[in-house]
Motif scaffolding. Structure first.
Motif, PDB file in Angstrom:
ATOM      1  N   GLN A 193      14.244   5.772  18.657  1.00  0.00           N
ATOM      2  CA  GLN A 193      13.783   5.240  20.089  1.00  0.00           C
ATOM      3  C   GLN A 193      12.331   4.848  18.837  1.00  0.00           C
ATOM      4  N   ALA A 194      11.545   5.249  18.623  1.00  0.00           N
ATOM      5  CA  ALA A 194      10.937   4.730  17.240  1.00  0.00           C
ATOM      6  C   ALA A 194      10.842   3.795  16.063  1.00  0.00           C
ATOM      7  N   ASN A 195      12.311   3.765  15.724  1.00  0.00           N
ATOM      8  CA  ASN A 195      12.078   2.487  14.808  1.00  0.00           C
ATOM      9  C   ASN A 195      12.437   1.402  16.216  1.00  0.00           C
ATOM     10  N   LYS A 196      12.701   1.442  17.330  1.00  0.00           N
ATOM     11  CA  LYS A 196      13.216  -0.104  18.069  1.00  0.00           C
ATOM     12  C   LYS A 196      12.287   0.114  18.180  1.00  0.00           C
ATOM     13  N   LEU A 197      10.922   1.278  19.271  1.00  0.00           N
ATOM     14  CA  LEU A 197       9.711   0.621  18.889  1.00  0.00           C
ATOM     15  C   LEU A 197       8.771  -0.668  17.945  1.00  0.00           C
ATOM     16  N   SER A 198       9.253   0.361  16.786  1.00  0.00           N
ATOM     17  CA  SER A 198       8.755  -1.123  15.190  1.00  0.00           C
ATOM     18  C   SER A 198       8.873  -2.352  15.327  1.00  0.00           C
ATOM     19  N   VAL A 199      10.325  -2.203  15.669  1.00  0.00           N
ATOM     20  CA  VAL A 199      11.042  -3.076  15.460  1.00  0.00           C
ATOM     21  C   VAL A 199      10.544  -4.378  16.364  1.00  0.00           C
ATOM     22  N   MET A 200      10.425  -3.338  17.993  1.00  0.00           N
ATOM     23  CA  MET A 200       9.616  -4.878  19.014  1.00  0.00           C
ATOM     24  C   MET A 200       8.187  -5.150  17.969  1.00  0.00           C
ATOM     25  N   LEU A 201       7.790  -4.284  17.677  1.00  0.00           N
ATOM     26  CA  LEU A 201       6.519  -4.525  17.177  1.00  0.00           C
ATOM     27  C   LEU A 201       6.213  -6.013  15.877  1.00  0.00           C
ATOM     28  N   GLU A 202       7.103  -6.071  15.148  1.00  0.00           N
ATOM     29  CA  GLU A 202       7.396  -6.528  13.826  1.00  0.00           C
ATOM     30  C   GLU A 202       8.012  -7.842  14.282  1.00  0.00           C
ATOM     31  N   LEU A 203       9.339  -7.769  15.723  1.00  0.00           N
ATOM     32  CA  LEU A 203       9.608  -8.745  16.247  1.00  0.00           C
ATOM     33  C   LEU A 203       8.537  -9.696  17.224  1.00  0.00           C
ATOM     34  N   GLN A 204       7.493  -9.231  17.741  1.00  0.00           N
ATOM     35  CA  GLN A 204       6.837  -9.556  18.848  1.00  0.00           C
ATOM     36  C   GLN A 204       5.784 -10.354  16.562  1.00  0.00           C
ATOM     37  N   ALA A 205       4.886  -9.722  16.047  1.00  0.00           N
ATOM     38  CA  ALA A 205       4.415 -10.182  14.702  1.00  0.00           C
ATOM     39  C   ALA A 205       4.855 -11.494  14.473  1.00  0.00           C
ATOM     40  N   ASP A 206       6.265 -11.825  14.284  1.00  0.00           N
ATOM     41  CA  ASP A 206       6.993 -12.883  14.474  1.00  0.00           C
ATOM     42  C   ASP A 206       6.561 -13.679  14.886  1.00  0.00           C
ATOM     43  N   CYS A 207       6.508 -13.743  16.120  1.00  0.00           N
ATOM     44  CA  CYS A 207       6.862 -14.595  17.226  1.00  0.00           C
ATOM     45  C   CYS A 207       5.508 -15.084  18.160  1.00  0.00           C
ATOM     46  N   LEU A 208       4.661 -14.182  17.358  1.00  0.00           N
ATOM     47  CA  LEU A 208       2.893 -14.828  16.833  1.00  0.00           C
ATOM     48  C   LEU A 208       2.484 -15.095  16.070  1.00  0.00           C
ATOM     49  N   ALA A 209       3.322 -15.737  14.687  1.00  0.00           N
ATOM     50  CA  ALA A 209       3.593 -16.679  13.592  1.00  0.00           C
ATOM     51  C   ALA A 209       3.829 -17.840  13.964  1.00  0.00           C
ATOM     52  N   GLY A 210       4.763 -18.031  15.429  1.00  0.00           N
ATOM     53  CA  GLY A 210       5.203 -18.752  15.465  1.00  0.00           C
ATOM     54  C   GLY A 210       4.461 -20.073  16.260  1.00  0.00           C
ATOM     55  N   VAL A 211       3.712 -18.900  16.903  1.00  0.00           N
ATOM     56  CA  VAL A 211       2.642 -18.859  18.424  1.00  0.00           C
ATOM     57  C   VAL A 211       1.724 -19.990  17.364  1.00  0.00           C
ATOM     58  N   TRP A 212       1.438 -19.548  16.144  1.00  0.00           N
ATOM     59  CA  TRP A 212       0.006 -20.013  15.443  1.00  0.00           C
ATOM     60  C   TRP A 212       0.244 -21.176  14.408  1.00  0.00           C
ATOM     61  N   ALA A 213       1.876 -21.337  14.166  1.00  0.00           N
ATOM     62  CA  ALA A 213       2.588 -22.428  13.826  1.00  0.00           C
ATOM     63  C   ALA A 213       2.357 -23.455  14.770  1.00  0.00           C
ATOM     64  N   TYR A 214       3.241 -23.661  16.352  1.00  0.00           N
ATOM     65  CA  TYR A 214       3.399 -24.535  17.058  1.00  0.00           C
ATOM     66  C   TYR A 214       1.651 -25.141  17.373  1.00  0.00           C
ATOM     67  N   HIS A 215      -0.188 -24.428  17.566  1.00  0.00           N
ATOM     68  CA  HIS A 215      -1.275 -24.660  18.121  1.00  0.00           C
ATOM     69  C   HIS A 215      -1.564 -25.569  16.365  1.00  0.00           C
ATOM     70  N   ALA A 216      -0.723 -25.180  15.154  1.00  0.00           N
ATOM     71  CA  ALA A 216      -1.926 -24.824  13.934  1.00  0.00           C
ATOM     72  C   ALA A 216      -1.853 -26.541  13.756  1.00  0.00           C
ATOM     73  N   GLN A 217      -0.025 -27.245  13.936  1.00  0.00           N
ATOM     74  CA  GLN A 217       0.484 -28.276  14.334  1.00  0.00           C
ATOM     75  C   GLN A 217      -0.800 -28.980  15.420  1.00  0.00           C
ATOM     76  N   LYS A 218      -0.755 -28.634  16.366  1.00  0.00           N
ATOM     77  CA  LYS A 218      -0.725 -29.924  17.272  1.00  0.00           C
ATOM     78  C   LYS A 218      -2.701 -29.782  16.776  1.00  0.00           C
ATOM     79  N   MET A 219      -3.281 -28.941  16.283  1.00  0.00           N
ATOM     80  CA  MET A 219      -4.775 -28.754  15.684  1.00  0.00           C
ATOM     81  C   MET A 219      -4.985 -29.383  14.720  1.00  0.00           C
ATOM     82  N   ARG A 220      -4.097 -29.798  13.573  1.00  0.00           N
ATOM     83  CA  ARG A 220      -4.019 -30.163  12.058  1.00  0.00           C
ATOM     84  C   ARG A 220      -3.597 -31.268  11.755  1.00  0.00           C
TER      85      ARG A 220
END
Length: 288
Positions: A193-220
């Motif tokens: 379960q601890a490993n699964k929580l780590s996976v959730m955390l890492e995948l969320q960081a991947d998603c947030l990287a995608g959020v950054w790419a979306y807004h960086a494209q719109k801004m610049r």
């Protein structure tokens, strides 16, 4: 990626000419163990660093004050690139945090060569880039980008930008209190379960990287043809299943700590398509 006309961040520390303090006690063995575990079992190196630091197995002397870091040289193109990407993350997350009625605290990004002393412990380049929540800094040896290109077959400047954006995603999680909650939950959970929580955390960081790419494209307007494919290829190349298959010939899903190649690609894509941080709630997702 269109980056050369971008703003440069003032929050880059260049420690590449700094020699970290001599390892004492069990630190030398601890670092070898960390590198092996991180390489062969897909364990998050920053978490291992914190464990060694807390148990005293990772003790080092401090760097000499006179050898403290400075800004990278302006003629150092790769360091210059990192500084621009960091500035883009600062601009995007400052705006997004303001929309959430929060204040974005800009992290520092530390460039090092070979090894570095962080608040999470002593780290070597073999462990790859990492975020240390104890000092809220991102650490990267730029030689990792050569590994990304040659070992992981993920070339391209936007693949490199994705790596930084992912680590900044961990900083966002720290500021929002998510990483602290996950760390507390992991301490009370079974290993699986601890490993699964780590996976959730890492995948969320991947998603947030995608959020950054979306807004960086719109801004610049930073994206060029093929850039998103470079990021997706990088996300796929460093999936737990692919790394385990390459390093030991078989895959153990219960030991995943970052997510499979398919999961990492899907969550980065989700963030990039929506541009919304609230689309990155991996902890309540029906499917990871």
């Amino acid at each position: 990626m269109r980056w050369k006309d971008g703003r440069r961040s003032d929050n880059v520390e260049d420690r590449r000419s700094v020699t970290p303090g001599r390892v004492v006690g069990g630190g030398g063995l601890g670092i070898i163990v960390i590198a092996l575990i991180a390489m062969f079992f897909g364990v998050d190196p920053s978490q291992l660093l914190q464990i060694l630091n807390q148990t005293g197995l990772n003790q080092t002397t401090q760097e000499e004050p006179s050898s403290r870091s400075t800004q990278p040289r302006p003629d150092d193109e790769l360091a210059d690139f990192v500084s621009v990407v960091l500035a883009d993350t600062e601009d995007v997350w400052t705006v997004l945090f303001k929309k959430m009625n929060e204040t974005y605290q800009k992290p520092r990004l530390v460039l090092f060569s070979g090894a570095v002393q962080s608040a999470c412990g002593f780290a070597q380049a073999a462990m790859g880039p990492f975020y240390c929540p104890a000092d809220q800094k991102v650490y990267i040896d730029l030689s990792f980008y050569q590994d990304l290109r040659d070992r992981f077959k993920a070339p391209g400047d936007f693949a490199q930008a994705y790596v930084i954006a992912h680590e900044i995603g961990h900083h966002v999680q720290k500021l929002l209190g998510i990483s602290d909650q996950v760390q507390q939950a992991r301490q009370q959970a079974s290993e699986t379960q601890a490993n699964k929580l780590s996976v959730m955390l890492e995948l969320q960081a991947d998603c947030l990287a995608g959020v950054w790419a979306y807004h960086a494209q719109k801004m610049r307007n930073i994206l060029e043809e093929g850039d998103i494919e470079e990021a997706l290829n990088a996300a796929s190349s460093i999936g737990d299943d692919r790394i385990q298959k390459q390093s030991r010939g078989y895959v153990t899903p219960d030991s995943f700590t970052h997510g499979s190649s398919e999961q990492r690609v899907r969550w980065f894509s989700a963030g990039f398509k929506s541009g919304r941080p609230d689309s990155c709630n991996t902890f309540e997702a029906k499917k990871l």
